[in-house]
Design a protein around this motif. Structure first.
Motif, mmCIF file in Angstrom:
data_model
loop_
_atom_site.group_PDB
_atom_site.id
_atom_site.type_symbol
_atom_site.label_atom_id
_atom_site.label_comp_id
_atom_site.label_asym_id
_atom_site.label_seq_id
_atom_site.Cartn_x
_atom_site.Cartn_y
_atom_site.Cartn_z
ATOM 1 N N VAL A 134 71.936 13.553 20.332
ATOM 2 C CA VAL A 134 72.246 12.723 19.163
ATOM 3 C C VAL A 134 73.131 13.500 18.188
ATOM 4 C CG1 VAL A 134 71.231 11.701 17.096
ATOM 5 C CG2 VAL A 134 70.236 11.222 19.327
ATOM 6 N N ALA A 135 72.847 14.787 18.028
ATOM 7 C CA ALA A 135 73.667 15.614 17.128
ATOM 8 C C ALA A 135 75.106 15.703 17.625
ATOM 9 C CB ALA A 135 73.060 17.006 16.998
ATOM 10 N N ILE A 152 72.386 6.758 14.474
ATOM 11 C CA ILE A 152 72.490 7.004 15.919
ATOM 12 C C ILE A 152 71.101 7.360 16.416
ATOM 13 C CG2 ILE A 152 73.609 8.326 17.748
ATOM 14 C CD1 ILE A 152 75.821 9.045 15.752
ATOM 15 N N PHE A 153 70.543 6.507 17.266
ATOM 16 C CA PHE A 153 69.195 6.729 17.773
ATOM 17 C C PHE A 153 69.218 6.768 19.293
ATOM 18 C CE2 PHE A 153 67.427 3.923 14.058
ATOM 19 C CZ PHE A 153 67.772 4.909 13.141
ATOM 20 N N THR A 154 68.305 7.530 19.867
ATOM 21 C CA THR A 154 68.034 7.344 21.283
ATOM 22 C C THR A 154 67.160 6.109 21.415
ATOM 23 O OG1 THR A 154 66.126 8.819 21.119
ATOM 24 C CG2 THR A 154 68.192 9.798 21.854
#
Lengths: 187, 215
Positions: A134-135, A152-154
């Motif tokens: 994600v980073a 921004i998510f998994t």
């Protein structure tokens, strides 16, 4: 009746149809056909027109969920739908070729939504490959568009709880951005 | 299988004047991240075993489920060990993502007061959203994060905006700061960016959808 259109976009195989099925209160109307592009995605079928689902809020208001085709040859449909859309869930499968580049390309296509806080990015298939992280996605986005911070998510599109949380985050971000007014282009 | 960090020399052991709870761990983690040196850290949590952190890989290992972090352990002992970039990790990678641990420690340290490395009158703005699908969070925390992604705010301004307690806002700021995803504005004369229109919470789509989804 008040309507709120939420788009589900992303490359083929990212989980758009599954995500809508996780959220919709009705049986999802899906138009799929045999996938002739097995090199890009190993799915046997893929969305060629639209998926449609909905959430009824009170009988007088609906959240309409549209899954739009991932292939660029259908981008004329993107133009039609994005003009009606309140927001967009962009799903990117982490095991795709060049997922960071795919994310940036879709955001360019949906720049209007992006600028008004109407985009959330869900990274799928992180159980298949853990990188990029994600980073890494956030860093790529910041390098290209330092003026905007996008959630921004998994996410696992099969997980209804996660998809509800993604939808709620999208809506709260849109309403928060609306309360601050539109971003200036010079930012 | 997780290797324990080699027995630390006294100079590498951080004593804890902060009593029980996660505060000593929060201070140690923040200090390590500030100096950006390759380090391993071991947190011995009373009755809950050892957590081993490898900052090089933004990962940790623990022989328990990450959902079972104790909110108020009776003690946490902290050990550090310097390593080189090429030293193998003491646990199989990728391990657990470090962010959920930092989120939890940040929320549950300093007794909901300001973290020791933060200063009064600072304003904060988000550098990136935390990955909320991996973190246990409340709806109010989600709303506060959305505000911080659009404006620089003090904890009290944040609390006022979402009508929650200043302590809850401070806990959130502590956690996001420990995760390293806040930008700090020390220019107190900087104009505060305020919402141009106040969103009436009861009439927002967010609240109606929340009610419909039973959240």
């Amino acid at each position: 009746m008040a309507e709120h259109v939420i788009l589900f976009a992303g490359p083929m195989g990212a989980g758009k149809t599954t995500a809508i099925r996780s959220l919709s209160e009705i049986d999802v109307v899906s138009t799929e056909a045999a996938n002739t592009d097995r090199e890009t995605s190993d799915k046997a079928t893929t969305t060629v027109a639209l998926d449609y689902g909905e959430i009824d809020l009170d009988g007088l208001e609906k959240v309409r969920l549209y899954g739009i085709p991932g292939q660029r040859r259908f981008d004329f449909m993107w133009q039609i739908l994005k003009e009606r859309a309140k927001g967009m869930v962009l799903l990117i499968n982490n095991d795709a070729q060049h997922p960071l580049q795919q994310m940036l390309e879709f955001l360019t296509e949906f720049d209007d939504l992006y600028r008004r806080g109407g985009v959330i990015i869900g990274i799928t298939r992180t159980d298949v490959t853990t990188r990029p992280t994600v980073a890494d996605y956030a860093k790529a986005l910041s390098a290209e568009r330092p003026d905007l911070i996008v959630p921004i998510f998994t996410v696992d599109p099969r997980n209804a709880d996660e998809m509800r949380m993604v939808l709620m985050t999208l809506i709260v971000n849109i309403e928060t951005r609306e309360s601050f007014g539109p971003l200036e282009a010079s930012l | 299988m997780t290797d324990q960090i080699a027995p630390p020399r006294p100079a590498e052991t951080l004593s804890s004047p902060f009593g029980p709870g996660w505060t000593s761990a929060a201070i140690a983690v923040h200090s390590v991240r500030e100096i950006a040196t390759p380090l391993l850290m071991q947190l011995d949590v009373a009755e809950h075993g050892s957590i081993v952190i490898d900052f090089r890989h933004h990962a940790f290992a623990w022989d328990r489920a990450v959902t079972t972090f104790p909110a108020a352990p009776s003690s946490v002992s902290v050990y550090t060990q310097t390593v080189s970039e090429s030293t193998p990790s003491p646990f199989p990678l990728p391990g657990y993502d470090l962010d959920p641990l930092l989120w939890f420690v940040g929320l549950n340290s300093f007794a909901s007061e300001r973290a020791s490395w933060l200063r009064p009158d600072e304003r904060y703005r988000l550098l990136r959203w935390p990955n909320l699908t991996g973190l246990r969070h409340s709806i109010d925390q989600m709303r506060m994060i959305a505000l911080l992604s659009n404006s620089s705010l003090t904890p009290s301004e944040l609390a006022s905006a979402v009508q929650t307690s200043p302590a809850e806002a401070q806990r959130l700021v502590n956690a996001l700061s420990l995760m390293g995803i806040l930008r700090v504005s020390t220019d107190v004369s900087a104009p505060l960016t305020r919402p141009r229109t106040a969103t009436r919470q009861e009439s927002s789509l967010f609240q109606r959808l929340r009610k419909r989804l039973g959240l």
